[in-house]
Design an enzyme around this catalytic site. Structure first.
Site, short mmCIF file in Angstrom:
data_model
loop_
_atom_site.label_atom_id
_atom_site.label_comp_id
_atom_site.label_asym_id
_atom_site.label_seq_id
_atom_site.Cartn_x
_atom_site.Cartn_y
_atom_site.Cartn_z
N GLU A 145 0.82 -1.22 0.00
CA GLU A 145 0.00 0.00 0.00
C GLU A 145 0.86 1.27 0.00
OE1 GLU A 145 -2.75 -0.52 3.27
OE2 GLU A 145 -4.09 -1.70 2.03
N GLU A 184 -5.60 -8.24 -1.19
CA GLU A 184 -6.27 -8.10 0.11
C GLU A 184 -7.74 -7.79 -0.12
OE1 GLU A 184 -4.66 -5.61 3.20
OE2 GLU A 184 -2.61 -6.07 2.59
C1 BG6 Z 1 -4.47 -3.14 4.85
C2 BG6 Z 1 -3.13 -3.59 5.30
O1 BG6 Z 1 -4.45 -1.77 4.90
O2 BG6 Z 1 -5.60 -3.47 5.59
C3 BG6 Z 1 -3.13 -4.73 6.30
O3 BG6 Z 1 -2.30 -3.89 4.22
C4 BG6 Z 1 -4.28 -4.54 7.26
O4 BG6 Z 1 -1.88 -4.74 6.93
C5 BG6 Z 1 -5.58 -4.58 6.47
O5 BG6 Z 1 -4.31 -5.46 8.31
C6 BG6 Z 1 -6.84 -4.54 7.31
O6 BG6 Z 1 -6.79 -3.45 8.18
P1 BG6 Z 1 -7.04 -3.63 9.74
O7 BG6 Z 1 -6.83 -2.30 10.30
O8 BG6 Z 1 -8.42 -4.15 9.88
O9 BG6 Z 1 -6.03 -4.63 10.19
#
Ligand code: BG6
Length: 471
Positions: free
Chosen positions: A176, A369
């Site tokens: 990101e 993701e």
């Molecule tokens: C993304 C990241 O922004 O979102 C991850 O690459 C992160 O590292 C994921 O865990 C989900 O966000 P959160 O805050 O729910 O863990």
């Protein structure tokens, strides 16, 4: 009729700092995450000055993949994973970041991890830096504020490219990258002095990271021309809140800004809108004469991106409620439901995003993701019923399929986030779970660390077995 390709990379994603634990094992150095305490929904995580006794730091043990990795990868194999996305903790390889020689024990750990994946026919997909960098580089050099970080990062890349050149084919340079202009501590080790021009610092750091990424791409190609090296981009999908052209224009501008760094990764140069943005904000970004050439020659092979939710924008401040979600600013969309953490759930937004990206760049896309953070209850018999997660994923996979089959978008793979429960990056909580595999651990560090299959585990297994036909 198009279908999901037979070699589609179904799998799951995690990041070293959120899953491994073993924060000081085998010579690992302190990372920027190791000095972050736990927060909660609406409560910021604190950054302490080094490790301060009496604080709870969730990354120190996390889900302890460091010692459980063989068991965990076996479970991934049971689900049928074709790939596993993780990152390499910079601090295991270069504990301080500015050493000349890598830490052999750190490299050996990843040998074990990747060998285990490969033995099960699971392709490792590696993010080189995922919200993790040596704390020493912050104390000594100011993190990514400093151009010197480019050399340290490239040195790190060289060590891992050389060591794992026959084990890892898919790489992404930074997780990101656009997070550096939102929340710069985790990706860049950057905090601000009072009255400092934050935009100036963040966009300068972003430039250094882009140069570092381009250098890494060139180096990687020399070390193994078969490498596929991509970028990783947080896609902040947003829509105009109304058909008022001013709202639409604000939405277009927001998207242009979001794409500044992606344009550089893919096309090797900043778009004109970047320069007008820099100028109109009075920023002065230091670029060396060679940088242009480096960026031009270090473009990526594919676009990895994260997609969780969407928001809407108005052209002026509105009385509507602000949206939450992955450090994204915007307003709530009244037509969409939200997760328990306020992230709006928008499966069609994934199809829209895939089409936007593919229309603009025509590069293979990798959804690295996607997922739902939710509270899960472990039952006495060891089961975990998570129909909400199955529903979220099913609807997103359906939209991804439409993008591939009906719209002709080239998608390489799909790795839902936190395939085994991990520490939340945003809140530091354990109870914000994304996994198919439950890890017995709570928000203050109690638990056996035992692993349990959730209902979604069996759902995803069937999804992969049928190549997305049985959802
Ligand atoms: C993304 C990241 O922004 O979102 C991850 O690459 C992160 O590292 C994921 O865990 C989900 O966000 P959160 O805050 O729910 O863990």
């Amino acid at each position: 009729m198009r279908t999901i390709p037979a070699d589609f990379l179904w799998g799951g994603a995690v990041a070293a700092n959120q899953v491994e634990g073993g924060w000081n094992k085998d010579g690992k150095g302190i990372s920027v995450i190791d000095v972050m305490t736990a927060g909660a929904h609406g409560v910021e995580r604190q950054i302490t000055d080094g490790i301060v006794n009496g604080n709870y730091y969730p990354s120190h043990e996390a889900s302890d993949l460091y010692t459980h990795y063989k068991e965990d990868i076996k479970l991934f194999h049971e689900m049928g994973f074709k790939c596993f996305r993780t990152s390499i903790a910079w601090t295991r390889i270069f504990p301080n970041g500015d050493e000349l020689k890598p830490n052999e024990a750190g490299l050996a750990f990843y040998d074990g991890l990747f060998d285990t994946c490969l033995a099960y026919g699971i392709e490792p997909v590696v993010t080189i830096s995922h919200f993790e960098m040596p704390y020493h580089l912050v104390k000594e050099y100011g993190g990514w504020r400093n151009r010197k970080l480019i050399d340290f990062y490239v040195n790190f890349c060289e060590a891992v490219f050389k060591r794992f050149k026959d084990k890892v084919k898919y790489w992404m340079t930074f997780n990101e990258i656009n997070m550096i202009v939102r929340k710069p501590w985790k990706p860049g080790g950057i905090q601000f002095a009072e009255h400092e021009n934050k935009l100036q610092v963040m966009y300068q750091a972003g430039h250094y990271m882009l140069v570092a990424s381009a250098k890494a791409v060139q180096l990687g190609r020399k070390i193994n021309p078969a490498f596929q090296i991509g970028c990783m981009f947080l896609h902040p999908t947003s829509y105009a809140a109304t058909c008022d052209p001013r709202d639409v224009w604000t939405s277009v501008q927001k998207q242009q800004r979001a794409y500044f760094f992606l344009d550089v990764h893919v096309r090797g140069k900043y778009p004109n809108a970047y320069y007008t943005f820099i100028e109109s904000n009075g920023l002065n970004i230091e670029m060396k004469p060679d940088d242009e050439q480096i960026l031009h020659q270090g473009t990526v092979d594919f676009i990895g991106f994260s997609y969780y939710s969407s928001s809407v924008v108005y052209h002026e401040p509105s009385h509507q409620q602000q949206s939450e979600g992955n450090e994204i600013s915007g307003y709530k969309n009244p037509l969409l439901p939200s997760s328990e953490w306020g992230w709006q759930i928008d499966p069609i937004g994934l199809r829209i995003t895939l089409n936007w990206l593919y229309d603009k760049y025509q590069l293979p896309l990798f959804i690295v993701e996607n997922g739902l953070g939710a509270v899960d209850e472990l039952q006495e018999d060891g089961s975990v019923h998570d129909p909400y997660r199955i529903e979220y994923l099913r609807r997103h996979v359906e939209e991804m399929k439409k993008a591939i089959v009906e719209d002709g978008v080239e998608v390489m793979g799909y790795t839902p986030w936190g395939c085994i429960d991990v520490v939340s990056a945003g809140t530091g909580e354990m109870k914000k779970r994304y996994g198919f595999i439950y890890v017995d651990k709570d928000d203050v560090g109690n638990g056996t660390l035992k692993r349990y299959r959730k209902d979604s585990f069996y759902w995803y297994k069937e999804c992969i077995r049928s190549n997305g036909q049985v959802l």
